[in-house]
Structures are given as C-alpha cells and as structure tokens.
Design an enzyme around this catalytic site. Structure first.
Site, PDB file in Angstrom:
ATOM      1  N   HIS A  98      24.463  -8.722  33.907  1.00 56.92           N
ATOM      2  CA  HIS A  98      23.776  -7.584  33.308  1.00 56.92           C
ATOM      3  C   HIS A  98      24.019  -7.621  31.802  1.00 56.92           C
ATOM      4  O   HIS A  98      25.172  -7.575  31.344  1.00 56.92           O
ATOM      5  CB  HIS A  98      24.267  -6.267  33.894  1.00 56.92           C
ATOM      6  N   GLU A 101      26.431  -5.261  29.533  1.00 49.12           N
ATOM      7  CA  GLU A 101      27.845  -5.115  29.892  1.00 49.12           C
ATOM      8  C   GLU A 101      28.699  -6.128  29.122  1.00 49.12           C
ATOM      9  O   GLU A 101      29.246  -7.077  29.677  1.00 49.12           O
ATOM     10  CB  GLU A 101      27.986  -5.259  31.408  1.00 49.12           C
ATOM     11  N   ARG A 158      19.446  -4.312  30.347  1.00 49.93           N
ATOM     12  CA  ARG A 158      20.217  -4.703  31.522  1.00 49.93           C
ATOM     13  C   ARG A 158      19.690  -5.969  32.200  1.00 49.93           C
ATOM     14  O   ARG A 158      20.470  -6.806  32.649  1.00 49.93           O
ATOM     15  CB  ARG A 158      20.193  -3.534  32.521  1.00 49.93           C
ATOM     16  N   HIS A 229      31.476  -7.201  36.050  1.00 47.67           N
ATOM     17  CA  HIS A 229      30.526  -6.199  35.542  1.00 47.67           C
ATOM     18  C   HIS A 229      31.290  -5.082  34.827  1.00 47.67           C
ATOM     19  O   HIS A 229      32.510  -5.084  34.750  1.00 47.67           O
ATOM     20  CB  HIS A 229      29.757  -5.558  36.708  1.00 47.67           C
ATOM     21  N   GLU A 303      34.104  -4.048  38.474  1.00 49.13           N
ATOM     22  CA  GLU A 303      33.493  -3.133  37.514  1.00 49.13           C
ATOM     23  C   GLU A 303      34.603  -2.694  36.571  1.00 49.13           C
ATOM     24  O   GLU A 303      35.484  -1.915  36.938  1.00 49.13           O
ATOM     25  CB  GLU A 303      32.868  -1.924  38.216  1.00 49.13           C
TER      26      GLU A 303
END
Length: 372
Positions: A98, A101, A158, A229, A303
């Site tokens: 993405h 990020e 993104r 991510h 994440e």
C-alpha cells in the site's frame, strides 16, 4: 566567510532546477551515511539496495522478479550464508504493497540493516542465515509508492497505478484485495474509484502476479510469509473471510501473541493479535491469506504504528521505535518457524520465547553502529 553545509546546499539548490538530483548525488557520495530514521523516495531506496549488495558479497544478492504496470522493476534482496539451492528453506517479507504506508518500506530497510549488523555476534541469527535465505522486497507497489511522493495531494494514495477498466475514470487496484484467496467475496469494492477496489479478477495486477509466481513456485521451501503494513498496531493472521479458519489457528494465535509480547517488551506498545474479522474487519484477496492457502504455515500481516493519532502520516521521529519493536516481533516468528523446521520446536512462550529476544538485546548492545 565559511558557509554551513546545510545553508550551502540551500544556496546551491536555488541555482539548480532539480534539487533531488543534487541530493541523490550527495547521498551517492556517502554510502555509509544512509539515514534509517528518515523516509526515502524510491530512487534512494533503489540506490541503497545496490549498495547493500555491493558491500556484502557472498551474503546479499538481489534479483528482479516482476514488473509493475508502469514498467518498473520489482526487486528483492536475498540474504543468506552458504550455498543456496532449490530445496533451501526460506523466509519471505514484503513491504509497501500500500503506497501511503511509508513506515513499511522504512521497516524493510531497518530489518535488513539489523540482520547485517547483528548476524556475526547473534548466534541465532547466524544459524538462521546458515540454514535459510531471507527474501525481502522493500517496496512491492513501486508505482504507487512513487506517486505518493509527488506532492501533498497524492501523499495518501493507496493503490497501484494501473489504468481503469472501461467505464471508469479512476486508476489503480488495491493490491491486497487482488490475490487469489476468496477473491472478491467480502471486504472489497467493485467500484474502481474505491480504495478497496479488488480489480477485474484474481491476480489481475502485475504486482500480484509477480508475488504469486515467485512465492508460488517455492511454497515447499518458504516457511514464513510476512507482509508489512500500517497502521493499527495489529498482528493479523489468516483468514480475512469470517467463515474460514486455518488448520493451525491455535498455533498461529499463540505464536502471534508471543511475538506481540516481544514487541511490547521494547517500548511498551500493545499489538493486538487475531484474524482480520476478529479484530479489524472482514476482507478477501489478501496476500497473507493467499500464502496460507498455498500451504505456507506461518503467514502474518504486521500493521505497524500507530492507533489513530497520525495514521499513515507517522512522523519520522517514530520510525526508529516502530522498527525496533517490529523487528522483535518478526524475529520471534521467524525464529519459531526456523526451529519448528530444523529442531522440531513446538514450544511457544516460556523459556523458548525469552531466548531469541534476550539474544537480540545482547547483540544490539555489542553490534557495530555503522550505517550501511
């Protein structure tokens, strides 16, 4: 009068049309001054990759394994000791699927740096590099990442940058909804202007095709699949579909919780562990789910920071602590996967959990502080 270096750069830049070129040339002249606490554009990351390979012969190599929609190469770094071979076990890590990020590519670079600095003094890392290869892709969505650097209006882009399907005007596909894992069933959009647009079919995008082809041809060798991510401070395990659980759910949950404990021990940050429907939202077509469906036993989405204050605009002063804690979590999972394969380890937690973490802490105290 002596002009300070920073001011000299500003004065010189005022006379040059493309200051980025000057910055890159200055960076090129100082390969060991790479700053891992800053976000870097793709050109600098590519240069860094070349330098890491050049400065670590016999340990680090690189190869192109795919091409983006806009024709840019997708390249991994391969880190390993000893002779490789088709049956050699491996670990997979990718960052930057993405575009917005930015902490993810920063972590992949940090991860490589830590491995290279520590492996001579950290017995566990040395053993793992002797037995396995580490494949690390610092930026998977190269087109999208470069687009996110264009200006403030593109900073939160993104998706990929593929052209829209007929009847739509919006570019790009959410690459983490494009893998052939219950594709298009939950948590996606068929609207090409949506950030979760899943594409025209499973693995319709070149970037997803690259990972599918490379990793898919090495499923028997790859022990662990980690995709990085942000944000939310989560360790997500398969599957994104609410009605499907992996056969080793309990093991994945316990391992994820142990990794989260190792991460918390660094800076006190909490990371929640579970499937995406359990702790986030249902989704389909993720690379994590695809890897587990293909038979790779340990597959996680990291994440990274934070939990809402900055989101995808994480300040640079948080890069180091975010990467330090994420390194411990990744290292824990990788060490477990290694020991499961090579030592038939089944213990999670307890003494088995402390070993890798304490070894890393010790190594960090005595490792060289040079920057690649």
């Amino acid at each position: 009068m002596m002009i300070p270096a920073g001011l000299a750069f500003v004065i010189l830049c005022a006379q040059i049309a493309d200051c980025s070129t000057l910055h890159a040339s200055m960076h090129e002249a100082n390969p060991r001054n790479y700053d891992y606490t800053k976000y870097h554009p793709m050109s600098e990351i590519s240069d860094w990759m070349k330098k890491v390979v050049a400065e670590n012969p016999g340990l680090v190599s690189s190869a192109v394994y795919g091409e983006t929609f806009e024709g840019r190469t997708i390249t991994y770094l391969k880190i390993g000791l000893g002779a490789g071979g088709p049956e050699r076990k491996a670990i997979w890590m990718d960052c930057g699927i993405h575009a917005r990020e930015w902490i993810a590519p920063a972590f992949c670079q940090w991860f490589v740096k830590e491995i290279l600095q520590r492996y001579k003094t950290d017995e566990k890392l040395n053993e793992m590099l002797t037995n396995m290869d580490f494949y690390v892709t610092p930026v998977l969505n190269v087109d999208g990442y470069m687009y996110s650097w264009v200006n403030e209006s593109t900073r939160l882009w993104r998706k990929s940058r593929s052209t829209p399907p007929e009847g739509c005007s919006c570019h790009g596909v959410d690459l983490n909804r494009n893998f052939n894992a219950n594709w298009g069933t939950v948590g996606v959009s068929r609207d090409c202007c949506s950030n979760t647009y899943c594409g025209t079919g499973p693995a319709s995008e070149r970037e997803a095709q690259a990972v599918t082809a490379f990793v898919g041809s090495r499923v028997e060798q790859i022990l662990c699949f980690l995709t990085i991510h942000s944000a939310g401070q989560l360790l997500l395990m398969p599957y994104g579909h609410p009605n499907i659980l992996p056969p080793n759910y309990d093991e994945l949950k316990a391992l994820g919780q142990a990794a989260a404990a190792a991460m918390k021990a660094v800076h006190g940050m909490e990371y929640r562990v579970g499937t995406s429907p359990e702790i986030l939202y249902a989704n389909s077509g993720s690379s994590r789910d695809w890897a587990r469906l293909m038979g790779i036993p340990y597959s996680y989405t990291f994440e990274l920071r934070d939990t809402g204050e900055f989101g995808h605009l994480l300040p640079e002063d948080q890069i180091q602590p975010a990467c330090e804690e994420a390194f411990e979590g990744a290292r824990y999972i990788i060490a477990y996967a290694h020991d499961r394969a090579f030592h038939n380890r089944t213990q999670i937690g307890g003494a088995g959990a402390a070993g890798p973490f304490l070894a890393t802490v010790l190594a960090s105290c005595i490792a060289s502080t040079y920057l690649l």
